[in-house]
Design an enzyme around this catalytic site. Structure first.
Site, PDB file in Angstrom:
ATOM      1  N   CYS A  54      30.195 -25.778 -15.705  1.00 17.22           N
ATOM      2  CA  CYS A  54      29.129 -26.029 -14.730  1.00 17.22           C
ATOM      3  C   CYS A  54      29.024 -27.536 -14.529  1.00 17.22           C
ATOM      4  CB  CYS A  54      27.799 -25.463 -15.208  1.00 17.22           C
ATOM      5  SG  CYS A  54      26.445 -25.994 -14.134  1.00 17.22           S
TER       6      CYS A  54
ATOM      7  N   HIS B 158      11.090 -39.277 -10.985  1.00 16.73           N
ATOM      8  CA  HIS B 158       9.912 -38.479 -10.611  1.00 16.73           C
ATOM      9  C   HIS B 158       8.958 -38.398 -11.793  1.00 16.73           C
ATOM     10  CE1 HIS B 158      11.599 -35.174 -12.876  1.00 16.73           C
ATOM     11  NE2 HIS B 158      12.650 -35.068 -12.073  1.00 16.73           N
TER      12      HIS B 158
ATOM     13  N   LYS C  35      14.310 -30.953  -5.364  1.00 13.41           N
ATOM     14  CA  LYS C  35      14.455 -31.615  -4.079  1.00 13.41           C
ATOM     15  C   LYS C  35      14.406 -30.592  -2.944  1.00 13.41           C
ATOM     16  CE  LYS C  35      18.181 -34.165  -3.734  1.00 13.41           C
ATOM     17  NZ  LYS C  35      19.190 -35.176  -3.645  1.00 13.41           N
TER      18      LYS C  35
ATOM     19  N   CYS D  44      25.525 -29.040 -15.385  1.00 10.26           N
ATOM     20  CA  CYS D  44      25.233 -29.254 -16.810  1.00 10.26           C
ATOM     21  C   CYS D  44      26.273 -30.150 -17.456  1.00 10.26           C
ATOM     22  CB  CYS D  44      25.246 -27.949 -17.583  1.00 10.26           C
ATOM     23  SG  CYS D  44      24.096 -26.741 -17.014  1.00 10.26           S
TER      24      CYS D  44
ATOM     25  N   HIS E   4      10.331 -37.959 -15.452  1.00  9.31           N
ATOM     26  CA  HIS E   4      10.868 -39.170 -16.098  1.00  9.31           C
ATOM     27  C   HIS E   4       9.710 -40.096 -16.493  1.00  9.31           C
ATOM     28  CE1 HIS E   4      14.049 -38.071 -13.000  1.00  9.31           C
ATOM     29  NE2 HIS E   4      14.635 -37.811 -14.156  1.00  9.31           N
TER      30      HIS E   4
ATOM     31  N   CYS F   5      25.437 -19.913 -13.971  1.00  7.12           N
ATOM     32  CA  CYS F   5      24.895 -20.836 -14.959  1.00  7.12           C
ATOM     33  C   CYS F   5      23.405 -20.545 -15.128  1.00  7.12           C
ATOM     34  CB  CYS F   5      25.099 -22.276 -14.472  1.00  7.12           C
ATOM     35  SG  CYS F   5      24.008 -23.435 -15.306  1.00  7.12           S
TER      36      CYS F   5
ATOM     37  N   HIS G 238      21.336 -23.612 -13.551  1.00  7.96           N
ATOM     38  CA  HIS G 238      21.462 -23.985 -12.132  1.00  7.96           C
ATOM     39  C   HIS G 238      21.627 -22.803 -11.186  1.00  7.96           C
ATOM     40  CE1 HIS G 238      22.427 -27.775 -14.202  1.00  7.96           C
ATOM     41  NE2 HIS G 238      21.871 -28.315 -13.151  1.00  7.96           N
TER      42      HIS G 238
ATOM     43  N   LYS H 133       9.079 -24.893 -10.433  1.00  3.65           N
ATOM     44  CA  LYS H 133       9.928 -25.984 -10.871  1.00  3.65           C
ATOM     45  C   LYS H 133       9.989 -27.049  -9.774  1.00  3.65           C
ATOM     46  CE  LYS H 133      14.264 -26.616 -13.092  1.00  3.65           C
ATOM     47  NZ  LYS H 133      15.606 -26.229 -13.363  1.00  3.65           N
TER      48      LYS H 133
HETATM   49  N1  MSP Z   1      21.327 -38.225 -18.931  1.00  6.49           N
HETATM   50  C1  MSP Z   1      20.774 -37.161 -19.672  1.00  6.49           C
HETATM   51  C2  MSP Z   1      20.146 -37.669 -20.947  1.00  6.49           C
HETATM   52  C3  MSP Z   1      21.074 -38.414 -21.855  1.00  6.49           C
HETATM   53  S1  MSP Z   1      20.229 -39.035 -23.236  1.00  6.49           S
HETATM   54  C4  MSP Z   1      21.411 -39.560 -24.241  1.00  6.49           C
HETATM   55  C5  MSP Z   1      19.704 -36.451 -18.851  1.00  6.49           C
HETATM   56  N2  MSP Z   1      19.157 -37.139 -17.843  1.00  6.49           N
HETATM   57  S2  MSP Z   1      17.990 -36.595 -16.861  1.00  6.49           S
HETATM   58  O1  MSP Z   1      17.853 -37.583 -15.820  1.00  6.49           O
HETATM   59  O2  MSP Z   1      18.269 -35.275 -16.446  1.00  6.49           O
HETATM   60  O3  MSP Z   1      16.696 -36.663 -17.691  1.00  6.49           O
HETATM   61  C6  MSP Z   1      16.220 -35.566 -18.435  1.00  6.49           C
HETATM   62  C7  MSP Z   1      14.911 -35.963 -19.039  1.00  6.49           C
HETATM   63  O4  MSP Z   1      13.990 -36.399 -18.004  1.00  6.49           O
HETATM   64  C8  MSP Z   1      14.168 -34.880 -19.757  1.00  6.49           C
HETATM   65  O5  MSP Z   1      14.636 -34.654 -21.063  1.00  6.49           O
HETATM   66  C9  MSP Z   1      12.752 -35.455 -19.719  1.00  6.49           C
HETATM   67  O6  MSP Z   1      12.653 -36.518 -20.604  1.00  6.49           O
HETATM   68  C10 MSP Z   1      12.685 -35.984 -18.311  1.00  6.49           C
HETATM   69  N3  MSP Z   1      12.310 -34.937 -17.364  1.00  6.49           N
HETATM   70  C11 MSP Z   1      13.003 -34.596 -16.233  1.00  6.49           C
HETATM   71  N4  MSP Z   1      12.307 -33.606 -15.593  1.00  6.49           N
HETATM   72  C12 MSP Z   1      11.204 -33.294 -16.274  1.00  6.49           C
HETATM   73  C13 MSP Z   1      10.108 -32.435 -16.046  1.00  6.49           C
HETATM   74  N5  MSP Z   1      10.011 -31.662 -14.978  1.00  6.49           N
HETATM   75  N6  MSP Z   1       9.118 -32.427 -16.967  1.00  6.49           N
HETATM   76  C14 MSP Z   1       9.143 -33.234 -18.065  1.00  6.49           C
HETATM   77  N7  MSP Z   1      10.160 -34.060 -18.303  1.00  6.49           N
HETATM   78  C15 MSP Z   1      11.234 -34.070 -17.469  1.00  6.49           C
HETATM   79  O7  MSP Z   1      19.399 -35.319 -19.167  1.00  6.49           O
END
Ligand code: MSP
Length: 633
Positions: A127, A19, A299, A130, A22, A144, A147, A296
């Site tokens: 959790c 999304h 889904k 997390c 990312h 948590c 969550h 926030k």
């Molecule tokens: N798999 C772990 C990361 C391991 S790194 C060694 C993880 N994955 S995640 O899919 O949850 O990705 C988290 C990251 O996605 C956040 O740190 C950020 O880079 C990005 N984002 C996910 N949602 C976001 C927002 N709503 N806003 C900004 N960035 C976000 O955690």
């Protein structure tokens, strides 16, 4: 930045599709990588997917596929998305790659042999969301904090990493290297975590509970905790320990993350590196969260923003521009399609688009389609030259400090200044008398040369637009452009063939009611009306669950023995959301006059009531204990 540059994104979990969040992190990493290449640095940019752990195993089970199949599918969605967003990563790592598994095992072995991993007993609140244990005091009302779900109480023997041993070292390191974690607010957050005694980190999961992970090299009854696995990706991609890339890029490594994963990156990772005898990374850059109209993204709220929808509707460069211009790096930002459209119309179509289109129209008309140089600059021309060169320095400074919005503001000041220069110099008036020929040439050259510098400065953010402007200026070697050529005024070559193209950014209209990118969750259509007599035919009762068991061969079904004044057996499709043992004793609502039917060979004499949401089913409950067998109306 030195002569080499290494930037990473988090490796994303494969339990959900990509999304805007990312996309933001990955585009920022791309902007930095492109900037660093433009600055002539040897650059390495990595991204990928994080595929092991409870979360993925559970998501795969829900989707009734193996974890590997599940991971393959979602990982591909990420891999295929990045080129569509003009992301130029050098490598895409998956934690299921064989070379990564090998690296994780080699680090585990090294730390184990050094005595920093030991076997012990663990109990606590876990959790799944997390993927970590919580201390009781960290929970909010027993839930948590992230969550808002009730963690499971777990007790088991596990391996622990002696993280506590490195607490003082880490505090000292952060104090000696004040920009190790930036912006400062996040450094302060880590320092404040470190004010409390650091506990050792549980780094294993017994295979009896979770098989989907990297096996510990010193005990094959266990797999590694996902974070101990995932963080190591940052050195796997460099070919640790021997690779040439490792020697070149690790000393200049920069991680990019959002604030959600500050603790693993700010605390676990540096201490893991220290224990493994590896130097810490150079910088951890932390940004805030994108929310959607103040809430926030999730889904279940149905407000997840898909990057490709935005790109398809408004164009890639506009999307990249909006992300970088709107968010102040480090703070949260709220996405709104309306403000996106406003920026497209005012900053892209009006300011930049008009400047390019007016300048090109005049250059083609007055200079016969070619760049003409002149050597008679006035004070005003000199002012514009100085402003352009100062903008280059300002933008460089902003990129080094992650203040992307300021970099764009600086470029837009130059754009507006150049637009003003047109109004003040009035080339159309100069064109009226032949004695102003040299003056007119000078003015037009200044416009085109400003455009060239602007085009280079926006390249990291809007590479497609840079290319289009360069093409109009007759610059063939777009790839060969670098920051050095932007630092110097007068690099635009005489004789270049100019070319006019369509508008860079057509104006767009925002129609709130028309297919918004942020779709609110819609109510399902209501079924045809029924009479009260029809409703009266429905017999609903309160029942207590006496026993529950899985039905062999049926992933979704459970067989329930219930009491509602009389005992019955019913079959319910809730096996993916409820474990049999958690159901016994629960009171539920049952439609008891439904015609009996056989499901997977078991006769069902009624149907329980439950919601049917995107996140699974939820049983209908009561706010106080009802009497078994009571009718429900
Ligand atoms: N798999 C772990 C990361 C391991 S790194 C060694 C993880 N994955 S995640 O899919 O949850 O990705 C988290 C990251 O996605 C956040 O740190 C950020 O880079 C990005 N984002 C996910 N949602 C976001 C927002 N709503 N806003 C900004 N960035 C976000 O955690």
């Amino acid at each position: 930045m030195g002569n080499a540059f290494y930037i990473t994104t988090p490796i994303y979990y494969v339990n959900a599709s990509p999304h805007i969040g990312h996309a933001y992190t990955t585009i920022i990493a791309d902007v930095l990588a492109r900037y660093s290449r433009l600055a002539g640095r040897q650059t390495f940019f990595s991204t990928g997917t994080d595929e092991h752990g409870d979360k993925i195993a559970e998501a795969a089970q829900k989707g009734q596929v193996t974890p590997q199949e599940y991971a393959d599918r979602i990982s591909n969605q990420f891999r295929e998305l990045w080129p569509k967003l003009a992301v130029t990563n050098d490598v895409f790592i998956r934690t299921t790659d064989a070379n990564h598994i090998e690296t994780v095992q080699s680090i585990l072995k090294k730390v184990y042999e050094a005595g920093d991993i030991y076997f012990g007993q663990y109990e606590g609140f876990y959790c799944v969301g997390c993927e970590r244990f919580y201390m009781e005091k960290e929970l909010i009302d027993g839930l948590c904090p992230d969550h808002q779900t009730k963690p499971e109480y777990r007790q088991e023997s596990n391996y622990f990493f002696r993280m506590s041993k490195y607490q003082d070292w880490l505090i000292g390191y952060i104090q000696d290297n004040p920009d190790f974690i930036r912006p400062e607010r996040y450094k302060n957050e880590v320092i404040s975590f470190l004010k409390e005694p650091l506990e050792d980190l549980c780094i294993s999961r017994p295979k009896t509970r979770l098989e989907w992970g990297v096996t510990l090299p010193f005990d094959d009854n266990y797999v590694t905790y996902v974070w101990f696995d995932a963080l190591i990706n940052y050195i796997t991609v460099l070919g640790y320990p021997d690779g040439e890339k490792f020697r070149t890029f690790w000393p200049v490594s920069q991680h990019l993350i959002a604030k959600d994963i500050l603790k693993p990156h700010g605390i676990y990772w540096p201490t893991m590196l220290k224990a493994a005898g590896i130097e810490p990374y150079q910088h951890l850059n932390v940004h805030g969260y994108w929310t959607v109209e103040q809430s926030k993204m999730s889904k279940s709220l149905g407000n997840v923003i898909k990057p490709l929808d935005l790109k398809d509707k408004y164009g890639l460069d506009a999307f990249r521009y909006y992300l970088l211009r709107e968010m102040v790096f480090g703070l949260d930002s709220s996405f709104s399609e309306e403000s996106f459209v406003q920026r497209i119309n005012s900053e892209l179509a009006n300011d930049l688009g008009n400047l390019v289109s007016r300048s090109m129209t005049m250059a083609l008309k007055y200079m016969e389609g070619k760049v003409v140089r002149s050597n008679a600059p006035s004070d005003k021309d000199r002012d514009l030259e100085r402003a352009a060169i100062a903008t280059v320095a300002e933008v460089e400074n902003c990129f080094e400090n992650m203040t992307f919005h300021k970099a764009l503001i600086a470029v837009w000041e130059l754009i507006n200044r150049t637009n003003k220069y047109i109004v003040e110099e009035e080339p159309w008036t100069l064109a009226k008398s032949p004695e102003n020929k040299v003056r007119l040439e000078t003015v037009i050259y200044h416009l085109l040369e400003s455009l060239r510098i602007i085009a280079i400065l926006i390249l990291p953010v809007m590479p497609g637009t840079t290319e289009k402007i360069m093409e109009q200026l007759g610059i063939k070697d777009v790839e060969g452009q670098d920051l050095n050529s932007a630092r110097k005024w007068g690099e635009l070559q005489e004789g270049n063939i100019l070319k006019k193209s369509d508008a860079l950014f057509p104006r767009v209209e925002f129609k709130k009611e028309e297919a918004p990118v942020v779709e609110k969750k819609k109510m399902k259509p209501v079924k045809p009306e029924i009479s009260y007599e029809d409703f009266e035919k429905i017999d609903l009762r309160v029942a207590e669950i006496l026993a529950a068991e899985n039905i062999p061969g049926a992933k979704k079904l459970l067989k329930l023995r219930i009491d509602m004044g009389e005992e019955r057996t019913i079959v319910a499709g809730i096996a993916q959301d409820y474990k049999p043992e958690a159901l016994v004793g629960k009171k539920i609502v049952v439609l008891c006059n439904l015609k009996p039917t056989k499901l997977m060979g078991v006769e069902s004499n009624g149907m329980l009531l439950a919601t049917d949401g995107v996140d699974g089913v939820t049983l209908l409950g009561f706010d106080r204990e009802p009497e078994t067998g009571a009718t429900v109306r």
